[in-house]
Design a protein around this motif. Sequence first.
Motif, PDB file in Angstrom:
ATOM      1  N   THR A 374     -51.844 -22.770  -4.315  1.00 25.49           N
ATOM      2  CA  THR A 374     -50.666 -22.058  -4.616  1.00 25.49           C
ATOM      3  C   THR A 374     -50.391 -21.220  -3.556  1.00 25.49           C
ATOM      4  O   THR A 374     -51.187 -20.980  -2.782  1.00 25.49           O
ATOM      5  CB  THR A 374     -50.831 -21.147  -5.928  1.00 25.49           C
ATOM      6  N   ARG A 375     -49.142 -21.053  -3.262  1.00 27.57           N
ATOM      7  CA  ARG A 375     -48.552 -20.326  -2.341  1.00 27.57           C
ATOM      8  C   ARG A 375     -48.039 -19.013  -2.759  1.00 27.57           C
ATOM      9  O   ARG A 375     -47.398 -18.828  -3.405  1.00 27.57           O
ATOM     10  CB  ARG A 375     -47.581 -20.928  -1.262  1.00 27.57           C
ATOM     11  N   ASP A 456     -39.676 -24.922   0.437  1.00 28.06           N
ATOM     12  CA  ASP A 456     -38.992 -23.674   0.841  1.00 28.06           C
ATOM     13  C   ASP A 456     -37.606 -24.000   1.491  1.00 28.06           C
ATOM     14  O   ASP A 456     -37.773 -24.801   2.572  1.00 28.06           O
ATOM     15  CB  ASP A 456     -39.910 -22.826   1.691  1.00 28.06           C
ATOM     16  N   GLN A 457     -36.772 -23.431   1.300  1.00 28.05           N
ATOM     17  CA  GLN A 457     -35.444 -23.510   1.936  1.00 28.05           C
ATOM     18  C   GLN A 457     -34.873 -21.882   2.330  1.00 28.05           C
ATOM     19  O   GLN A 457     -34.873 -21.105   1.265  1.00 28.05           O
ATOM     20  CB  GLN A 457     -34.262 -24.019   0.944  1.00 28.05           C
ATOM     21  N   GLU A 458     -34.546 -21.749   3.403  1.00 28.98           N
ATOM     22  CA  GLU A 458     -33.942 -20.345   3.676  1.00 28.98           C
ATOM     23  C   GLU A 458     -32.707 -20.322   3.326  1.00 28.98           C
ATOM     24  O   GLU A 458     -31.997 -21.253   3.624  1.00 28.98           O
ATOM     25  CB  GLU A 458     -33.920 -20.200   5.366  1.00 28.98           C
ATOM     26  N   VAL A 488     -39.573 -19.726  -9.787  1.00 30.63           N
ATOM     27  CA  VAL A 488     -39.212 -20.149  -8.469  1.00 30.63           C
ATOM     28  C   VAL A 488     -40.258 -19.205  -7.652  1.00 30.63           C
ATOM     29  O   VAL A 488     -40.727 -18.385  -8.311  1.00 30.63           O
ATOM     30  CB  VAL A 488     -38.054 -19.785  -8.031  1.00 30.63           C
ATOM     31  N   ILE A 489     -40.431 -19.725  -6.308  1.00 29.54           N
ATOM     32  CA  ILE A 489     -41.127 -18.816  -5.362  1.00 29.54           C
ATOM     33  C   ILE A 489     -39.926 -18.321  -4.303  1.00 29.54           C
ATOM     34  O   ILE A 489     -39.399 -18.722  -3.745  1.00 29.54           O
ATOM     35  CB  ILE A 489     -42.103 -19.599  -4.676  1.00 29.54           C
ATOM     36  N   PHE A 490     -39.842 -16.719  -4.657  1.00 27.36           N
ATOM     37  CA  PHE A 490     -38.648 -16.270  -3.953  1.00 27.36           C
ATOM     38  C   PHE A 490     -39.328 -15.205  -2.904  1.00 27.36           C
ATOM     39  O   PHE A 490     -40.359 -14.435  -3.434  1.00 27.36           O
ATOM     40  CB  PHE A 490     -37.935 -15.308  -4.979  1.00 27.36           C
ATOM     41  N   THR A 491     -39.080 -15.543  -1.615  1.00 26.49           N
ATOM     42  CA  THR A 491     -39.576 -14.590  -0.649  1.00 26.49           C
ATOM     43  C   THR A 491     -38.432 -13.823   0.013  1.00 26.49           C
ATOM     44  O   THR A 491     -37.791 -14.087   0.920  1.00 26.49           O
ATOM     45  CB  THR A 491     -40.319 -15.603   0.463  1.00 26.49           C
ATOM     46  N   PRO A 492     -38.456 -12.751  -0.210  1.00 31.61           N
ATOM     47  CA  PRO A 492     -37.630 -11.606   0.299  1.00 31.61           C
ATOM     48  C   PRO A 492     -37.758 -11.369   1.715  1.00 31.61           C
ATOM     49  O   PRO A 492     -38.853 -11.545   2.095  1.00 31.61           O
ATOM     50  CB  PRO A 492     -37.553 -10.585  -0.446  1.00 31.61           C
ATOM     51  N   ASP A 496     -43.824 -10.301   4.722  1.00 32.65           N
ATOM     52  CA  ASP A 496     -44.295 -10.800   6.157  1.00 32.65           C
ATOM     53  C   ASP A 496     -45.426 -11.682   6.237  1.00 32.65           C
ATOM     54  O   ASP A 496     -45.729 -12.312   7.289  1.00 32.65           O
ATOM     55  CB  ASP A 496     -44.323  -9.665   7.024  1.00 32.65           C
ATOM     56  N   LEU A 497     -46.064 -11.885   5.384  1.00 29.41           N
ATOM     57  CA  LEU A 497     -47.295 -12.677   5.176  1.00 29.41           C
ATOM     58  C   LEU A 497     -47.136 -13.786   4.212  1.00 29.41           C
ATOM     59  O   LEU A 497     -46.690 -13.423   2.915  1.00 29.41           O
ATOM     60  CB  LEU A 497     -48.549 -12.036   4.744  1.00 29.41           C
ATOM     61  N   SER A 498     -47.360 -15.198   4.358  1.00 29.85           N
ATOM     62  CA  SER A 498     -47.334 -16.151   3.309  1.00 29.85           C
ATOM     63  C   SER A 498     -48.763 -16.719   3.361  1.00 29.85           C
ATOM     64  O   SER A 498     -49.421 -16.765   4.368  1.00 29.85           O
ATOM     65  CB  SER A 498     -46.379 -17.375   3.812  1.00 29.85           C
ATOM     66  N   ILE A 499     -49.451 -16.854   2.069  1.00 31.94           N
ATOM     67  CA  ILE A 499     -50.744 -17.204   1.926  1.00 31.94           C
ATOM     68  C   ILE A 499     -50.885 -18.473   1.159  1.00 31.94           C
ATOM     69  O   ILE A 499     -50.225 -18.603  -0.095  1.00 31.94           O
ATOM     70  CB  ILE A 499     -51.681 -16.192   1.534  1.00 31.94           C
ATOM     71  N   VAL A 500     -51.481 -19.373   1.486  1.00 26.50           N
ATOM     72  CA  VAL A 500     -52.231 -20.586   0.626  1.00 26.50           C
ATOM     73  C   VAL A 500     -53.367 -20.340   0.363  1.00 26.50           C
ATOM     74  O   VAL A 500     -54.065 -20.386   1.260  1.00 26.50           O
ATOM     75  CB  VAL A 500     -51.854 -22.044   1.428  1.00 26.50           C
ATOM     76  N   PHE A 501     -53.757 -20.646  -1.151  1.00 23.43           N
ATOM     77  CA  PHE A 501     -55.314 -20.412  -1.569  1.00 23.43           C
ATOM     78  C   PHE A 501     -55.729 -21.750  -1.422  1.00 23.43           C
ATOM     79  O   PHE A 501     -55.219 -22.654  -2.190  1.00 23.43           O
ATOM     80  CB  PHE A 501     -55.323 -19.817  -2.883  1.00 23.43           C
TER      81      PHE A 501
END
Length: 569
Positions: A374-375, A456-458, A488-492, A496-501
């Motif tokens: 998961t991200r 992911d889409q900007e 959804v996965i919303f990244t405001p 500043d960090l994105s993590i995939v486990f």
Amino acid sequence: MMTNALDVLKKYWKHESFRPSQEQIIDSVMKKKDTFALLPTAAGKSICFQIPALLQPGICLVVSPLIALIQDQIRNLANKQIKATAIIGGMPMHEIDAVFDNCQYGQYKFIYISPESLQQDWIISRLQKLQISTIAIDEAHCISQWGHDFRPAYKQLYQLKEHFANTPILALTGSANKRVIKDICEVLQLENPNIFTQSFSRENLVYGVYQVKDKISIIQKILQKNYAPTIIYVRNRKQTQAYAQELQNLGFQTCFYHGGLSSSEKKKVLKDWLEQKTPIIVATNAFGMGIDKEDVKNVIHVQFPENLENYYQEAGRAGRDGNKAFCSILVQEDEIQSSNSFFESTLFDKNFLKLIYKKLNNFLGIAYGEGYNTRYSFNFNTFCKRNKFNTIQTYNALQFLDRQGIIKFTQTYTQNPSLQIKASTSALFDIVQSDPIQEQVLLSLLNTYPAIFEQDQEISLERLAKPFELEPERLASFLQDWHDNDLVIFTPVNNDLSIVFNEPYDQDRTLYRTFASLEQYNKLKTQQFSAVVNYIKDQHTCKNNLLLNYFDQPTENNCGICSFCIKNK
């Protein structure tokens, strides 16, 4: 097809002769021999696998650790009308299939790939259908636990011998001592490799360590004496802007560069520097990989380098034209003590690692046994403040977990928020049907970003909000609600960090296997820091000799031009 390596060099690189060791390395690869090459910065490592690939039928597989480095090499090859492609993390399946089809039928000569991608069986299976002429492993020091940039996925590259038994492997690096070289050859299972090691001595570089009271005034004097292309290395983003502003105030055309700039900003800064519109660049160590500007006159470090491997590579960006150039470290009187305290604060033990891992999963709401593949994105500073963590120590711990393969974390620096839809459209419409505005927003999203289910889409909040006369902040609150409901996965933008486990949350089982590596990591970091302190403090040895000795190439002959030698005269 040309049969002569020199003819290929002249045609594509416009050079009349090879640099030291290049021709012998190319000859070794052409004879299908496993080969190890240690070539210092600016010695032309990439030519050593690019020319054999152009001389042979088939395609060269290049393993490289950095997307920026891969993109840079592909761009340089494209400028020479040579076809190259890449498989990098995050590419959707259909794009990877297209890459393999192009390699099979499109006369491509190079396929670049990350070591992590090679851990997937289906990618190996597709590669085996290609005619692989050579396997080149760039930045091979990443293989060794004793290398300065160890990366676990590199450790698995020994499997290439099993899958491509008759294909020669060329391992290349710009910095390694005898222990690291031995480690690389053993891990890759190279068969009686030809080993080429070139001297680390750069006779045109003037290495200097100077104790100063005011760094800006010394930089001013250096630039007034040699107002030519210059790189000034600082520790963080804030300092890039501060030093650049001070130098601009003194009348120097100066720009700054760090990892937080957008892609377009980086391109402009680099272009202006290369064209000498702004010949002075103040940068973090994010700058330099793949940058080949021949006439850099000064490389100035205003803080302690992280280690001598990095310092040698960063300093080595000066004087590639063979002319005299200056590599200076500026030190204030109290910095050795403060740097020692700073260094000690960056190390961490297994208890801190366990705490970080636990708090990270709690912060992201991951239940025990869950989280696999998961991200998540989050604000690093918020995470540290909430848990009262030292930011440098925490960053190093996350980086360690990344290199152990437990997580994959990246700094996002997105200028726009991003969105990916996890739920079905029917589930989303069930949620938004009671609010006509949200329903219209959802329809607009689906029409504007058709691939939003796959990746992911900007997104542009302003563009989406305008037809509905919404404030962008109001729209962001809708998306945050959807995110909180796991739709959804919303990244405001403030994340500043994105993590995939890569593994489910299981502290004991997951972390226990890393403790031996952590002990080795701390030991290596301590040795590296001690070497930097020794390089700076030592007032009885030629600076060039200190570097050569560190890389197991000792000499008794002083260079005659470094700060020690000049002072001795």
